[in-house]
Write a protein that holds these residues in place. Structure first.
Motif, mmCIF file in Angstrom:
data_model
loop_
_atom_site.group_PDB
_atom_site.id
_atom_site.type_symbol
_atom_site.label_atom_id
_atom_site.label_comp_id
_atom_site.label_asym_id
_atom_site.label_seq_id
_atom_site.Cartn_x
_atom_site.Cartn_y
_atom_site.Cartn_z
ATOM 1 N N ALA A 110 -6.784 -2.661 18.119
ATOM 2 C CA ALA A 110 -7.727 -1.557 18.232
ATOM 3 C C ALA A 110 -7.793 -0.824 16.897
ATOM 4 N N LEU A 111 -8.848 -0.027 16.716
ATOM 5 C CA LEU A 111 -8.934 0.771 15.494
ATOM 6 C C LEU A 111 -7.709 1.668 15.332
ATOM 7 N N ALA A 112 -7.184 2.143 16.444
ATOM 8 C CA ALA A 112 -6.004 3.008 16.386
ATOM 9 C C ALA A 112 -4.819 2.289 15.741
ATOM 10 N N ASP A 113 -4.710 0.991 15.949
ATOM 11 C CA ASP A 113 -3.627 0.222 15.328
ATOM 12 C C ASP A 113 -3.780 0.196 13.813
ATOM 13 N N VAL A 114 -5.003 -0.007 13.361
ATOM 14 C CA VAL A 114 -5.286 -0.028 11.923
ATOM 15 C C VAL A 114 -5.032 1.347 11.309
ATOM 16 N N GLN A 115 -5.488 2.377 12.004
ATOM 17 C CA GLN A 115 -5.310 3.745 11.495
ATOM 18 C C GLN A 115 -3.830 4.117 11.427
ATOM 19 N N ARG A 116 -3.082 3.731 12.438
ATOM 20 C CA ARG A 116 -1.653 4.038 12.458
ATOM 21 C C ARG A 116 -0.948 3.370 11.277
ATOM 22 N N GLN A 117 -1.313 2.124 11.015
ATOM 23 C CA GLN A 117 -0.694 1.409 9.888
ATOM 24 C C GLN A 117 -1.028 2.071 8.564
ATOM 25 N N ALA A 118 -2.273 2.553 8.427
ATOM 26 C CA ALA A 118 -2.699 3.160 7.167
ATOM 27 C C ALA A 118 -1.994 4.478 6.891
ATOM 28 N N TRP A 119 -1.473 5.124 7.928
ATOM 29 C CA TRP A 119 -0.765 6.387 7.727
ATOM 30 C C TRP A 119 0.743 6.207 7.701
ATOM 31 N N VAL A 120 1.230 5.104 8.220
ATOM 32 C CA VAL A 120 2.662 4.821 8.144
ATOM 33 C C VAL A 120 3.011 4.223 6.792
ATOM 34 N N ASN A 121 2.130 3.371 6.276
ATOM 35 C CA ASN A 121 2.392 2.656 5.024
ATOM 36 C C ASN A 121 1.651 3.306 3.857
ATOM 37 N N PRO A 122 2.212 3.256 2.651
ATOM 38 C CA PRO A 122 1.561 3.877 1.499
ATOM 39 C C PRO A 122 0.326 3.121 1.013
ATOM 40 N N PHE A 123 0.206 1.847 1.377
ATOM 41 C CA PHE A 123 -0.979 1.100 0.958
ATOM 42 C C PHE A 123 -1.262 -0.037 1.930
ATOM 43 N N SER A 124 -2.525 -0.455 1.923
ATOM 44 C CA SER A 124 -2.951 -1.630 2.667
ATOM 45 C C SER A 124 -3.637 -2.571 1.681
ATOM 46 N N HIS A 125 -3.147 -3.801 1.583
ATOM 47 C CA HIS A 125 -3.729 -4.786 0.677
ATOM 48 C C HIS A 125 -4.571 -5.748 1.506
ATOM 49 N N LEU A 126 -5.876 -5.581 1.423
ATOM 50 C CA LEU A 126 -6.811 -6.406 2.182
ATOM 51 C C LEU A 126 -7.324 -7.521 1.267
ATOM 52 N N LYS A 127 -7.023 -8.753 1.628
ATOM 53 C CA LYS A 127 -7.307 -9.879 0.744
ATOM 54 C C LYS A 127 -8.582 -10.612 1.158
ATOM 55 N N ALA A 128 -9.317 -11.080 0.119
ATOM 56 C CA ALA A 128 -10.521 -11.907 0.320
ATOM 57 C C ALA A 128 -11.493 -11.254 1.294
#
Length: 346
Positions: free
Chosen positions: A54-72
C-alpha cells in the motif's frame, strides 16, 4: 523490495501517461505538479496493491530510512549535451519522463513537488552539472560536498522562521534524478539515527539548544538579494538556532557545515557540533545514481553530500535533475506565490 516495487509502479504509470499524451501536453502538465501527481497516483497505488503493498508502506519506509534508491525508473533515450547552467532543463522525452517520475514519486510520499522563488529563479527542476568558469559556483560544482540538509536557513516543517513568518519550511525530501554519471560519482548520505548513536546524551542535549549560528547557503543568497534587496534580514546570519529537533518518530536535523559557524561562546556547543561532523563522516553511505535512477533523500533524517565531480562543463559530463518535496497542507497563503502553482516564499 519495497523500493523495487515502488520503482516499477512509478515507471509503469509514467510510461502509460506519456504514451497516451503528446510531448507538448506532458510538458504543460509539469507546470501543475500537484494535479499531475494526483492523476498518476491511482495507477501507482494499483500496481503496488498487485504485489501486496500500500502507499502507506512506501511512506513509512521513506520516513524510517534516510534515503530511497529507486533504480531504472525511466529510460535514457534522446539526451542532448549536458547543460552548462542550472537552468533551463532541456525539454526532451527523457527529461520529461524523469521529471514526471519525480512528481509521481513525491506525490506517493504525501509531498507536493515545490521550489523556492529565491533559488534559481524558482524553477521547479534544476540541472546539477559542472559549471564553466572559475567563480565560487563553478568551483563548488566540481568539488566534493560534506553532509548538509537543503535550504538550511529555512525552518523545519511545523516551526516559524526566526525573522519572517512568511518563509516556508525547508523541504521534506530532496529528489535527484540521474541522467548522466560517467565517472560514477557517488552521492553520500549520512543516516541521522546512526550519526546520533555515535554521540553521548550530553552532546545530543547541546545540539537541541538554540545556541548555533546559521546563514543562507550560496544557492539562495543570490536569489534572496535579487528578490528582497541587499538589506533583507533573510540574508543575515541567524544566531540562537537549534540544530536537532525531537519529533514524534525520533529526531530531525537542520545542518550545513558550510553555512553554520563553529565559533560559539559555549565550549560544549562547539564540541558537540565537532563530534557531530566526525560522526557524519564515519557513518557516510555512498550511493551511485545511475542514468534512469531516482534517489530520494529525507531532508529531516538524512544529511547528504557527494564526491568530487570529474569532467568539464557540457559534453557528456555528470548530469542530475533536482527538485524538492514538501507536505504543504499546513502552509499559509503568505508562504506561497500567488502567480505559481508550486513556488514557495521566499
Amino acid at each position: 523490495m519495497i523500493d523495487a516495487h515502488f520503482s516499477m509502479a512509478i515507471r509503469g504509470a509514467v510510461n502509460r501517461w506519456m504514451s497516451d499524451n503528446p510531448l507538448e501536453t506532458c510538458l504543460l502538465a509539469l507546470d501543475s505538479p500537484v494535479v499531475l501527481g494526483e492523476a498518476l497516483l491511482p495507477q501507482i497505488e494499483s500496481a503496488l496493491s498487485n504485489v501486496g503493498l500500500a502507499l502507506a508502506d512506501v511512506q513509512r519506509q521513506a520516513w524510517v530510512n534516510p534515503f530511497s534508491h529507486l533504480k531504472a525508473v525511466f529510460d535514457i533515450d534522446d539526451l542532448p549535451e549536458t547543460p552548462a547552467a542550472f537552468t533551463p532543463v532541456p525539454d526532451v522525452v527523457t527529461t520529461v519522463a524523469a521529471r514526471a517520475c519525480s512528481v509521481a514519486c513525491l506525490a506517493a510520499l504525501n509531498s507536493d513537488t515545490i521550489s523556492y522563488g529565491s533559488e534559481n529563479d524558482g524553477h521547479l527542476f534544476v540541472n546539477l552539472v559542472v559549471l564553466p568558469g572559475d567563480d565560487d559556483f563553478a568551483e563548488k560544482s566540481k568539488s566534493d560536498m560534506r553532509g548538509h540538509t537543503d535550504a538550511v536557513s529555512f525552518p523545519v516543517r511545523g516551526q516559524l522562521h526566526e525573522f519572517d513568518e512568511r518563509v516556508a519550511p525547508s523541504p521534506d525530501f530532496v529528489c535527484l534524478s540521474g541522467l548522466r554519471n560517467p565517472d560514477e560519482t557517488a552521492t553520500t548520505v549520512m543516516p541521522l539515527s546512526e550519526v546520533l548513536q555515535q554521540l553521548t546524551p550530553a552532546e545530543l542535549v547541546e545540539l537541541t539548544k538554540p545556541q548555533y549560528v546559521i546563514r543562507p547557503q550560496k544557492t539562495f543568497t543570490r536569489g534572496l538579494r535579487k528578490l528582497l534587496g541587499k538589506n533583507s534580514l533573510l540574508l543575515n546570519a541567524m544566531a540562537g538556532i537549534q540544530l536537532l529537533f525531537e519529533s514524534e518518530d525520533g529526531y530531525w536535523i537542520r545542518y550545513s557545515h558550510s553555512a553554520a559557524d563553529a565559533d560559539y561562546e559555549s565550549h560544549l556547543a562547539t564540541h558537540a557540533v565537532t563530534r557531530f561532523e566526525e560522526a557524519c563522516q564515519k557513518c557516510s553511505v555512498s550511493v551511485v545514481i545511475s542514468p534512469g535512477d531516482i534517489l530520494v533523500v529525507n531532508n529531516r533524517v538524512g544529511l547528504h553530500g557527494r564526491g568530487v565531480v570529474g569532467g568539464e562543463a557540457g559534453g557528456h559530463s555528470r548530469w542530475l535533475l533536482r527538485t524538492y518535496g514538501l507536505d504543504t497542507r499546513t502552509l499559509t497563503p503568505e508562504q506561497r506565490y500567488v502567480d505559481s502553482k508550486f513556488k514557495l516564499f521566499p
